[in-house]
Design a protein around this motif. Structure first.
Motif: not given
Length: 354
Positions: A160-165, A323-329, A332-334
């Motif tokens: 739930p707290d980690i982004s997964v590609i 996704e890295v860019a999203r997290l830097l902004e 939440p992880p997706q």
């Protein structure tokens, strides 16, 4: 003349402005007259001042400008695998224009290695990328969590707290295995990626199957089961390299009760199985069908073309970068699963009819 490098304060004094005004002139932001900005820039040119230190600027923003990319193996092996190279290329081509650098960190690749590289514990990084499917109790992932570093898993299990590609690899393996059943194969073996960080090699028994930790290996093995196949043999390899596929072929295909088809969890393993089969005097696909996973272009393998489940390697890397860019902004992880595609080559027999 002083041998010290000029500073922003020197520029400000020469231009007759405050240090904060000089800083605004370089940043291009804030209320500052064009004439004042030009005066600051002229003073900087006269003094040989190139501009504020970018590292210092990043640190003042609370960022290092670095993305830690942890590969799942020794770099000497990772850089022999076109899969790793193409995904890394997608990542760096996305992060570079954002002004982000990459710190490559080797993952655990030998039983004698510490489970966590000291760089994972100590190095400055804004986001971490784990290039293999971590498990829920992975020590590297646990170390990153302790540090509070946002993390992107490549082909990992969902958290739930980690982004997964990820990719639809389980479904893709199930699809190609069903195609082998459709060709009449009943004795199907599979050659897998590592089960654990101890990187064993050999036939998998029930106890070893129970010890399976790597999520990527598990999903692709489950794809074979999903097709309704109980493999006549499961062979674990220590890494996705051609020589390990060849070793598997020599072990699996030498006896009279050999399998007639082999499902491999990577294209490099599949290419090795084909080469090993031919060493034994077998014809591919007449005597044994071989399928792989990745969809690699292997010029040295021509005129043969692997039948394979192709994944979008470069796009996967670009998706990681986005996704890295999203997290830097602060988003939440997706998680995201990219599609795969069955590509029929010359190593499995006649192509399925649509």
């Amino acid at each position: 003349m002083s041998s010290q490098r000029p500073t922003l304060a020197d520029v400000a004094a020469s231009a007759g402005v405050s240090v904060s005004t000089a800083s605004l002139a370089f940043s291009g932001a804030g209320p500052i007259a064009a004439a004042t900005r030009q005066r600051v820039l002229d003073a900087a040119q006269a003094l040989g001042y190139a501009g504020p230190n970018p590292l210092g600027r990043q640190l003042r923003r609370g960022r290092s400008g670095i993305v830690g990319v942890i590969v799942g193996d020794a770099l000497r092996r990772a850089f022999r695998d076109p899969v790793s190279i193409q995904v890394l290329d997608g990542i760096t081509s996305t992060l570079g224009p954002m002004g982000l650098g990459v710190l490559l960190i080797a993952g655990p690749h030998d039983p004698t290695d510490p489970p966590v590289d000291p760089l994972v514990e100590l190095a400055a990084m804004d986001v971490a990328v784990m290039m293999w499917g971590g498990t829920t109790d992975d020590p590297v992932l646990s170390a990153l969590r302790r540090r509070g570093i946002p993390t992107v898993l490549v082909e990992g299990s969902r958290h739930p707290d980690i982004s997964v590609i990820g990719i639809a690899d389980r479904a893709g393996i199930a699809d190609v295995t069903r195609q082998l059943l459709g060709l009449g194969h009943t004795r199907i073996a599979t050659v897998t990626l590592p089960f654990t960080n101890d990187r064993s090699e050999g036939l998998v028994d029930a106890a070893r199957l129970d010890a399976l930790e790597w999520e990527l290996t598990r999903r692709r093995l489950d794809g074979v089961f999903d097709a309704g196949v109980q493999p006549v043999a499961i062979w674990e390899t220590p890494a996705s390299l051609v020589e390990h596929g060849a070793s598997a072929a020599r072990a699996l295909l030498a006896g009279p009760d050999r399998p007639t088809a082999v499902v491999c969890q990577s294209d490099l393993l599949a290419a090795g199985v084909v080469l090993g089969a031919r060493e034994l005097g077998l014809q591919v696909p007449q005597d044994v069908s071989v399928v792989g996973f990745d969809g690699l272009d292997l010029p040295w393998f021509k005129p043969d073309v692997l039948t394979s489940v192709a994944q979008p390697l470069a796009e996967k890397g670009r998706a990681v970068g986005r996704e890295v860019a999203r997290l830097l902004e602060g988003e939440p992880p997706q998680s995201l699963d990219l599609p795969v595609e069955l590509v029929w080559g010359t190593t499995a027999g006649p192509a399925p009819t649509v």
